[in-house]
Design a protein around this motif. Sequence first.
Motif, PDB file in Angstrom:
ATOM      1  N   MET A 297       0.960  -1.267   0.177  1.00 29.56           N
ATOM      2  CA  MET A 297      -0.229   0.354  -0.220  1.00 29.56           C
ATOM      3  C   MET A 297       0.574   1.023  -0.771  1.00 29.56           C
ATOM      4  O   MET A 297       0.659   2.109  -0.896  1.00 29.56           O
ATOM      5  CB  MET A 297      -1.098   0.446   1.285  1.00 29.56           C
ATOM      6  CG  MET A 297      -1.622   1.348   1.803  1.00 29.56           C
ATOM      7  SD  MET A 297      -2.001   1.454   2.816  1.00 29.56           S
ATOM      8  CE  MET A 297      -1.216   1.450   3.777  1.00 29.56           C
ATOM      9  N   ILE A 298       2.267   1.300   1.106  1.00 31.61           N
ATOM     10  CA  ILE A 298       3.209   2.367   0.971  1.00 31.61           C
ATOM     11  C   ILE A 298       3.462   2.968  -0.550  1.00 31.61           C
ATOM     12  O   ILE A 298       3.424   3.526  -0.494  1.00 31.61           O
ATOM     13  CB  ILE A 298       3.548   2.717   1.669  1.00 31.61           C
ATOM     14  CG1 ILE A 298       3.012   2.220   3.796  1.00 31.61           C
ATOM     15  CG2 ILE A 298       4.374   3.136   2.343  1.00 31.61           C
ATOM     16  CD1 ILE A 298       3.780   2.011   4.761  1.00 31.61           C
ATOM     17  N   GLY A 299       3.727   1.517  -0.661  1.00 33.54           N
ATOM     18  CA  GLY A 299       4.551   1.191  -1.879  1.00 33.54           C
ATOM     19  C   GLY A 299       4.097   1.777  -3.306  1.00 33.54           C
ATOM     20  O   GLY A 299       4.418   2.781  -4.302  1.00 33.54           O
ATOM     21  N   ARG A 300       2.160   1.678  -3.412  1.00 36.90           N
ATOM     22  CA  ARG A 300       1.709   2.421  -4.640  1.00 36.90           C
ATOM     23  C   ARG A 300       1.047   3.946  -4.103  1.00 36.90           C
ATOM     24  O   ARG A 300       1.200   4.509  -4.982  1.00 36.90           O
ATOM     25  CB  ARG A 300       0.844   1.178  -4.551  1.00 36.90           C
ATOM     26  CG  ARG A 300       0.516  -0.017  -4.921  1.00 36.90           C
ATOM     27  CD  ARG A 300      -0.704  -1.462  -4.901  1.00 36.90           C
ATOM     28  NE  ARG A 300       0.230  -1.608  -5.758  1.00 36.90           N
ATOM     29  CZ  ARG A 300      -0.644  -3.236  -5.488  1.00 36.90           C
ATOM     30  NH1 ARG A 300      -1.864  -3.296  -4.225  1.00 36.90           N
ATOM     31  NH2 ARG A 300       0.131  -4.411  -6.203  1.00 36.90           N
ATOM     32  N   PHE A 301       1.489   4.150  -2.566  1.00 31.75           N
ATOM     33  CA  PHE A 301       1.039   5.946  -3.392  1.00 31.75           C
ATOM     34  C   PHE A 301       2.249   6.228  -3.318  1.00 31.75           C
ATOM     35  O   PHE A 301       2.451   7.578  -4.009  1.00 31.75           O
ATOM     36  CB  PHE A 301       1.066   5.930  -1.212  1.00 31.75           C
ATOM     37  CG  PHE A 301      -0.570   6.156  -1.442  1.00 31.75           C
ATOM     38  CD1 PHE A 301      -1.538   6.519  -1.925  1.00 31.75           C
ATOM     39  CD2 PHE A 301      -1.293   4.873  -0.280  1.00 31.75           C
ATOM     40  CE1 PHE A 301      -2.778   6.366  -1.532  1.00 31.75           C
ATOM     41  CE2 PHE A 301      -2.150   4.851   0.362  1.00 31.75           C
ATOM     42  CZ  PHE A 301      -3.250   5.188  -0.442  1.00 31.75           C
ATOM     43  N   ILE A 302       3.490   6.061  -2.935  1.00 32.77           N
ATOM     44  CA  ILE A 302       4.975   6.114  -3.418  1.00 32.77           C
ATOM     45  C   ILE A 302       4.394   6.771  -4.855  1.00 32.77           C
ATOM     46  O   ILE A 302       5.750   7.674  -5.718  1.00 32.77           O
ATOM     47  CB  ILE A 302       6.517   5.633  -2.521  1.00 32.77           C
ATOM     48  CG1 ILE A 302       5.792   6.689  -0.984  1.00 32.77           C
ATOM     49  CG2 ILE A 302       7.604   6.438  -3.004  1.00 32.77           C
ATOM     50  CD1 ILE A 302       7.115   5.490   0.062  1.00 32.77           C
ATOM     51  N   GLY A 303       4.198   5.182  -5.490  1.00 31.50           N
ATOM     52  CA  GLY A 303       4.157   4.780  -6.871  1.00 31.50           C
ATOM     53  C   GLY A 303       3.753   5.602  -7.394  1.00 31.50           C
ATOM     54  O   GLY A 303       4.224   5.398  -8.149  1.00 31.50           O
ATOM     55  N   ALA A 304       2.943   5.586  -7.041  1.00 33.69           N
ATOM     56  CA  ALA A 304       1.619   7.246  -7.977  1.00 33.69           C
ATOM     57  C   ALA A 304       2.391   8.418  -8.485  1.00 33.69           C
ATOM     58  O   ALA A 304       2.346   9.071  -9.407  1.00 33.69           O
ATOM     59  CB  ALA A 304       0.487   6.958  -7.280  1.00 33.69           C
ATOM     60  N   GLY A 305       3.083   8.421  -7.446  1.00 29.77           N
ATOM     61  CA  GLY A 305       4.071   9.938  -7.259  1.00 29.77           C
ATOM     62  C   GLY A 305       5.266   9.383  -8.538  1.00 29.77           C
ATOM     63  O   GLY A 305       5.921  10.970  -8.614  1.00 29.77           O
ATOM     64  N   LEU A 306       6.114   8.949  -7.926  1.00 30.93           N
ATOM     65  CA  LEU A 306       7.341   8.198  -8.686  1.00 30.93           C
ATOM     66  C   LEU A 306       6.773   8.797 -10.263  1.00 30.93           C
ATOM     67  O   LEU A 306       7.865   8.258 -10.811  1.00 30.93           O
ATOM     68  CB  LEU A 306       8.199   7.374  -7.980  1.00 30.93           C
ATOM     69  CG  LEU A 306       8.929   7.254  -7.267  1.00 30.93           C
ATOM     70  CD1 LEU A 306       9.260   5.940  -6.333  1.00 30.93           C
ATOM     71  CD2 LEU A 306       9.712   7.961  -7.080  1.00 30.93           C
ATOM     72  N   LEU A 307       5.992   7.379 -10.771  1.00 34.57           N
ATOM     73  CA  LEU A 307       5.276   7.138 -11.730  1.00 34.57           C
ATOM     74  C   LEU A 307       4.676   8.315 -12.960  1.00 34.57           C
ATOM     75  O   LEU A 307       4.792   7.971 -13.935  1.00 34.57           O
ATOM     76  CB  LEU A 307       4.188   6.308 -12.477  1.00 34.57           C
ATOM     77  CG  LEU A 307       4.660   4.859 -12.038  1.00 34.57           C
ATOM     78  CD1 LEU A 307       3.784   3.686 -11.512  1.00 34.57           C
ATOM     79  CD2 LEU A 307       5.949   4.277 -12.660  1.00 34.57           C
ATOM     80  N   THR A 308       4.825   9.665 -12.138  1.00 39.03           N
ATOM     81  CA  THR A 308       4.266  10.615 -13.256  1.00 39.03           C
ATOM     82  C   THR A 308       6.045  11.051 -13.717  1.00 39.03           C
ATOM     83  O   THR A 308       5.962  11.966 -14.451  1.00 39.03           O
ATOM     84  CB  THR A 308       4.066  11.386 -12.573  1.00 39.03           C
ATOM     85  OG1 THR A 308       4.528  12.153 -10.943  1.00 39.03           O
ATOM     86  CG2 THR A 308       2.545  11.607 -12.146  1.00 39.03           C
ATOM     87  N   LYS A 309       6.549  10.980 -12.834  1.00 39.45           N
ATOM     88  CA  LYS A 309       8.512  11.452 -13.128  1.00 39.45           C
ATOM     89  C   LYS A 309       9.118  10.324 -13.766  1.00 39.45           C
ATOM     90  O   LYS A 309      10.777  10.410 -14.351  1.00 39.45           O
ATOM     91  CB  LYS A 309       8.769  12.332 -12.044  1.00 39.45           C
ATOM     92  CG  LYS A 309       7.987  13.260 -11.676  1.00 39.45           C
ATOM     93  CD  LYS A 309       8.531  13.543 -10.070  1.00 39.45           C
ATOM     94  CE  LYS A 309       7.593  15.322  -9.803  1.00 39.45           C
ATOM     95  NZ  LYS A 309       7.883  15.336  -8.548  1.00 39.45           N
ATOM     96  N   VAL A 310       9.369   8.687 -13.279  1.00 46.08           N
ATOM     97  CA  VAL A 310       9.972   7.910 -13.873  1.00 46.08           C
ATOM     98  C   VAL A 310       9.534   7.388 -14.554  1.00 46.08           C
ATOM     99  O   VAL A 310       8.464   6.929 -14.574  1.00 46.08           O
ATOM    100  CB  VAL A 310      10.573   7.676 -12.679  1.00 46.08           C
ATOM    101  CG1 VAL A 310      11.316   6.233 -12.398  1.00 46.08           C
ATOM    102  CG2 VAL A 310      10.921   8.430 -11.102  1.00 46.08           C
ATOM    103  N   ASP A 311      10.916   6.446 -15.669  1.00 43.04           N
ATOM    104  CA  ASP A 311       9.786   5.906 -15.954  1.00 43.04           C
ATOM    105  C   ASP A 311       9.471   4.909 -16.029  1.00 43.04           C
ATOM    106  O   ASP A 311       9.808   4.226 -14.959  1.00 43.04           O
ATOM    107  CB  ASP A 311      11.122   5.056 -17.494  1.00 43.04           C
ATOM    108  CG  ASP A 311      11.172   4.340 -18.472  1.00 43.04           C
ATOM    109  OD1 ASP A 311       9.735   4.514 -19.389  1.00 43.04           O
ATOM    110  OD2 ASP A 311      10.651   2.574 -18.111  1.00 43.04           O
ATOM    111  N   ALA A 312       8.384   4.090 -16.116  1.00 42.48           N
ATOM    112  CA  ALA A 312       7.169   3.034 -15.500  1.00 42.48           C
ATOM    113  C   ALA A 312       8.259   1.961 -15.319  1.00 42.48           C
ATOM    114  O   ALA A 312       8.121   0.445 -14.806  1.00 42.48           O
ATOM    115  CB  ALA A 312       5.757   2.315 -16.425  1.00 42.48           C
TER     116      ALA A 312
END
Length: 442
Positions: A297-312
């Motif tokens: 869950m924590i990783g997905r909240f963080i990932g939702a932000g990261l994936l707007t800036k980092v290549d998926a």
Amino acid sequence: MTSPAPQAPSRQLSHPAAIAIVSLIFFMWGGLTSLNDVLIPHLKAVFSMNYAQAMLIQFTFFGAYFLMSLPSGAVLARLGYKASIVVGLMVAAVGAVLFYPAAKLPSYGLFLAALFVLASGITLLQVAANPYISLLGDAATSHSRLNLAQALNSLGTTLFPYFIGPLILSAAVLGADKLAAMSPDALASYRATQAQSVQVPYLLLAGALVLLAAFVLLMRIPALREATDAGDTVRHGYADVLRHAHLKWGVLAIFVYVGAEVSIGSFLINYLAEPGIGGLAEATASKYLPFYWGGAMIGRFIGAGLLTKVDARKLLALFALIAIALLATTMSTHGQLAMWTVLAIGLFNSIMFPTIFTTAIEGLGAMTGKASSLLIMAIVGGAVVPLAQGALADRIGIQHAFALPLACYAFIAWYALRGSRLSALEASTAAALPAAPTRPMH
């Protein structure tokens, strides 16, 4: 006397509001799925089974994805996203109700039948809700949107075992020696008492599913029927969809990912109860499950932000490699280090399913519905891999059996770096696709 002015037709909800409503569905099915990790040690003790027999729980549950995904795709094409979600919730509610007679008897076969019905409803929800979230908005941010919805899915997987798990595992489990010394009548009474601890929790869950279905039915969420088979004027078949290499490898990536995630979660309670790992009672060990699912869950909240800036794709490869390192550590150590490294894998599982899913359906347009059915069918990995790991655990021990999910993460790393790449033609076609049109569902 003047006639009253005609009333304006009610307007469909905005995309953010629709995303918020559908995200509640993700929360619910995540919680229901994670309760299998509690049912496994519970029913293993009730019916005195080995690991392979107990893993029939996951085999039955995730086997429903394989059998019911294509029928669910047909339902989606006929009814659209909103009605399909309502039907999925009601079918899942019927499955939850069936836990009552299964516990009353008690009957392991009926428990498995109840799980199959419950999972059939969740299969339809998955087929409809995953692409629906990714289509509600800009294609460039689809990875982020689905990760955010999956974060709420992980919130369900975190909260349900913590609050409901101890209720199911509340009664003290007797050892094999004491069970063997019981008379047939005493043993039958003991098993009935143990089994009935699931009745109230699953009846409450059935009620919640019905209420959620009524809520979705009343809301005017966009239908997006043009993005289902209804908008496929060429009438592509499943073989046509599988000619897209990134979708074909994506199906296999979903298979091994779900297999690895479910397999690790399925063994956690028994693994943490091992004397050389945590030495915990099963009811206590169930309280550690939220660290695994909560990490996702924590990783997905963080990932939702990261994936707007980092290549998926790069982020997916990195997380898969870290999961491999954590599994290698838990397999080669003991005590607290082995315990916490296996729990930490949840954090790096976080972005995997939504990122694989969105990369696999990229650029498929009206074929998205069929692609979604194939990807959800691949969730059958959650049936096959835990069963295989259960057989391995019976032979070589629970700790060394984690070699199987390690191999699964190795394939995911390859998929992220190579298998998910679109051809030049597919990439140009995807860039030219217009945003999915929307209209109200009647």
